[in-house]
Design a protein around this motif. Structure first.
Motif, PDB file in Angstrom:
ATOM      1  N   UNK A   3       3.678  13.886 -12.895  1.00 13.84           N
ATOM      2  CA  UNK A   3       2.756  14.986 -13.164  1.00 13.84           C
ATOM      3  C   UNK A   3       3.586  16.253 -13.329  1.00 13.84           C
ATOM      4  N   UNK A   4       3.395  16.956 -14.436  1.00  9.48           N
ATOM      5  CA  UNK A   4       4.125  18.203 -14.671  1.00  9.48           C
ATOM      6  C   UNK A   4       3.391  19.359 -14.002  1.00  9.48           C
ATOM      7  N   UNK A   5       4.092  20.455 -13.774  1.00 12.01           N
ATOM      8  CA  UNK A   5       3.466  21.642 -13.186  1.00 12.01           C
ATOM      9  C   UNK A   5       4.392  22.833 -13.358  1.00 12.01           C
ATOM     10  N   UNK A   6       3.887  24.009 -13.020  1.00 12.03           N
ATOM     11  CA  UNK A   6       4.721  25.214 -12.975  1.00 12.03           C
ATOM     12  C   UNK A   6       5.346  25.411 -11.594  1.00 12.03           C
ATOM     13  N   UNK A   7       5.185  24.408 -10.714  1.00 18.61           N
ATOM     14  CA  UNK A   7       5.736  24.420  -9.353  1.00 18.61           C
ATOM     15  C   UNK A   7       5.193  25.575  -8.520  1.00 18.61           C
ATOM     16  N   UNK A  36       2.208  26.982  -5.808  1.00 17.58           N
ATOM     17  CA  UNK A  36       1.287  26.554  -4.767  1.00 17.58           C
ATOM     18  C   UNK A  36      -0.158  26.713  -5.231  1.00 17.58           C
ATOM     19  N   UNK A  37      -0.932  25.629  -5.124  1.00 13.60           N
ATOM     20  CA  UNK A  37      -2.365  25.604  -5.461  1.00 13.60           C
ATOM     21  C   UNK A  37      -2.636  26.003  -6.915  1.00 13.60           C
ATOM     22  N   UNK A  38      -1.690  25.749  -7.795  1.00 14.78           N
ATOM     23  CA  UNK A  38      -1.862  26.038  -9.228  1.00 14.78           C
ATOM     24  C   UNK A  38      -2.204  24.734  -9.946  1.00 14.78           C
ATOM     25  N   UNK A  39      -3.472  24.600 -10.353  1.00 16.64           N
ATOM     26  CA  UNK A  39      -3.946  23.375 -11.002  1.00 16.64           C
ATOM     27  C   UNK A  39      -3.657  23.474 -12.499  1.00 16.64           C
ATOM     28  N   UNK A  40      -2.458  23.057 -12.863  1.00 19.01           N
ATOM     29  CA  UNK A  40      -2.059  23.032 -14.271  1.00 19.01           C
ATOM     30  C   UNK A  40      -1.243  21.759 -14.473  1.00 19.01           C
ATOM     31  N   UNK A  41      -1.964  20.672 -14.721  1.00 22.02           N
ATOM     32  CA  UNK A  41      -1.346  19.342 -14.780  1.00 22.02           C
ATOM     33  C   UNK A  41      -1.648  18.707 -16.137  1.00 22.02           C
ATOM     34  N   UNK A  42      -1.059  19.268 -17.174  1.00 27.44           N
ATOM     35  CA  UNK A  42      -1.360  18.775 -18.506  1.00 27.44           C
ATOM     36  C   UNK A  42      -0.188  17.973 -19.063  1.00 27.44           C
ATOM     37  N   UNK A  43      -0.004  18.000 -20.375  1.00 27.58           N
ATOM     38  CA  UNK A  43       0.993  17.169 -21.046  1.00 27.58           C
ATOM     39  C   UNK A  43       2.368  17.279 -20.382  1.00 27.58           C
ATOM     40  N   UNK A  80       2.138  17.109  -6.988  1.00 26.77           N
ATOM     41  CA  UNK A  80       1.456  17.448  -5.740  1.00 26.77           C
ATOM     42  C   UNK A  80       2.369  18.086  -4.702  1.00 26.77           C
ATOM     43  N   UNK A  81       3.662  17.795  -4.769  1.00 25.82           N
ATOM     44  CA  UNK A  81       4.598  18.386  -3.801  1.00 25.82           C
ATOM     45  C   UNK A  81       4.469  19.903  -3.793  1.00 25.82           C
ATOM     46  N   UNK A  82       4.459  20.529  -4.964  1.00 23.99           N
ATOM     47  CA  UNK A  82       4.341  21.987  -5.024  1.00 23.99           C
ATOM     48  C   UNK A  82       2.905  22.464  -4.923  1.00 23.99           C
ATOM     49  N   UNK A 116       0.862  -1.188   0.000  1.00 24.52           N
ATOM     50  CA  UNK A 116       0.000   0.000   0.000  1.00 24.52           C
ATOM     51  C   UNK A 116       0.896   1.235   0.000  1.00 24.52           C
ATOM     52  N   UNK A 117       0.750   2.089  -1.013  1.00 25.08           N
ATOM     53  CA  UNK A 117       1.641   3.242  -1.188  1.00 25.08           C
ATOM     54  C   UNK A 117       0.881   4.545  -0.909  1.00 25.08           C
ATOM     55  N   UNK A 118       1.366   5.303   0.062  1.00 24.37           N
ATOM     56  CA  UNK A 118       0.693   6.524   0.490  1.00 24.37           C
ATOM     57  C   UNK A 118       0.849   7.642  -0.542  1.00 24.37           C
ATOM     58  N   UNK A 119      -0.274   8.272  -0.883  1.00 25.61           N
ATOM     59  CA  UNK A 119      -0.280   9.383  -1.825  1.00 25.61           C
ATOM     60  C   UNK A 119       0.295  10.659  -1.201  1.00 25.61           C
ATOM     61  N   UNK A 120       0.797  11.546  -2.087  1.00 17.68           N
ATOM     62  CA  UNK A 120       1.256  12.881  -1.681  1.00 17.68           C
ATOM     63  C   UNK A 120       0.038  13.787  -1.608  1.00 17.68           C
ATOM     64  N   UNK A 121      -0.711  13.645  -0.526  1.00 16.65           N
ATOM     65  CA  UNK A 121      -1.961  14.380  -0.325  1.00 16.65           C
ATOM     66  C   UNK A 121      -1.926  15.078   1.029  1.00 16.65           C
TER      67      UNK A 121
END
Length: 278
Positions: free
Chosen positions: A204-208, A210-217, A177-179, A142-147
């Motif tokens: 998952x990619x991101x702009x790093x 905080x609370x920026x939901x941009x998880x696309x290609x 999710x870290x950022x 069982x692997x704990x999520x970064x939540x």
């Protein structure tokens, strides 16, 4: 040996796991991470689930038949259910573990839980150990999520791993999710700190931000150095599964099935360039 790269079924948004199973080989992948949802609870992504905690043996067989028809295999199951501090959530999670066992997976991803006050920690730990013992009986890790909660960042993950010290309780490290959940976190430094406990990864990619939901290609935002992520994990003999998780951009119109699929395909091309495949 090539790393195992799969795709989380929510990467196909409202089109759900059937679309993932039907299209994933065209994207260059052979495995999926299948979500098992909570019965009667609407999904964030508005998809119709293939399985819930109340699914039957017949439901399992239909999923297995669909996978066989499209020559797709399971890398893992995602059994995120809520906060396992809650006894009802604990019971639902155990139901999902049983379904995952029937599907033959050896890894599941799920929540570690949250505390409203420190006095609840031992109760939460007791529930997590129950999950770990149940998983052990089924040959599952069982692997704990970064939540949000006790595994929201590297410090929390390390404390949880050290306190629980359970062979079937490990980490899923989510690069986006870290950022999203932590201000000023560093993805690579965080991964370095916890890598010895990581058994599953969400790419998952991101702009790093905080609370920026941009998880696309993958590769499009460019905030995550996936090559270095691979180096850190390979240095500790990690071979996967790496699971693509593409959750879209907050506020965008609902992407079409073709748009979802193209994002997955382009992400696979990018990961190939980063050396995730032979």
């Amino acid at each position: 040996m090539a790393a195992l790269v799969s795709c989380l079924t929510n990467s196909y948004g409202r089109f759900g796991p059937i679309a993932a199973i039907e299209h994933i080989r065209d994207a260059g992948l052979t495995h999926i991470e299948l979500n098992i949802k909570n019965h009667g609870v609407p999904s964030f992504f508005k998809e119709t689930p293939l399985l819930t905690n109340e699914s039957t043996a017949d439901d399992i067989q239909r999923v297995q038949d669909l996978l066989a028809e499209h020559e797709v295999q399971l890398s893992s199951c995602n059994i995120t259910s809520g906060n396992p501090l809650d006894p009802e959530v604990l019971a639902i999670t155990k139901q999902k573990l049983d379904l995952a066992s029937q599907l033959g997976v050896s890894l599941v991803v799920g929540g570690a839980g949250e505390l409203e006050e420190e006095s609840q920690r031992e109760t939460l730990y007791q529930h997590l150990r129950e999950l770990g013992d149940d998983a052990a009986e089924k040959g599952i890790t069982y692997c704990f999520e970064t939540h949000p909660g006790i595994c929201v960042n590297a410090a929390g993950m390390l404390r949880t791993m050290q306190d629980l010290d359970h062979p079937q309780l490990k980490l899923n490290f989510d690069t986006g999710n870290i950022n999203y959940y932590n201000k000023h976190a560093n993805v690579l430094e965080s991964l370095h700190e916890v890598v010895e406990h990581v058994r599953h990864v969400h790419l998952k990619d991101s702009f790093r931000k905080f609370k920026d939901w941009n998880f696309t290609t993958l590769g499009e935002a460019g905030g995550i150095d996936f090559l270095q992520v691979r180096f850190i994990l390979e240095d500790h003999n990690f071979e996967g599964p790496y699971s693509l998780e593409i959750e879209g951009i907050e506020g965008e119109p609902d992407p079409s099935l073709e748009e979802h699929h193209n994002r997955v395909k382009q992400s696979v091309v990018y990961l190939r360039e980063c050396g995730f495949f032979d």
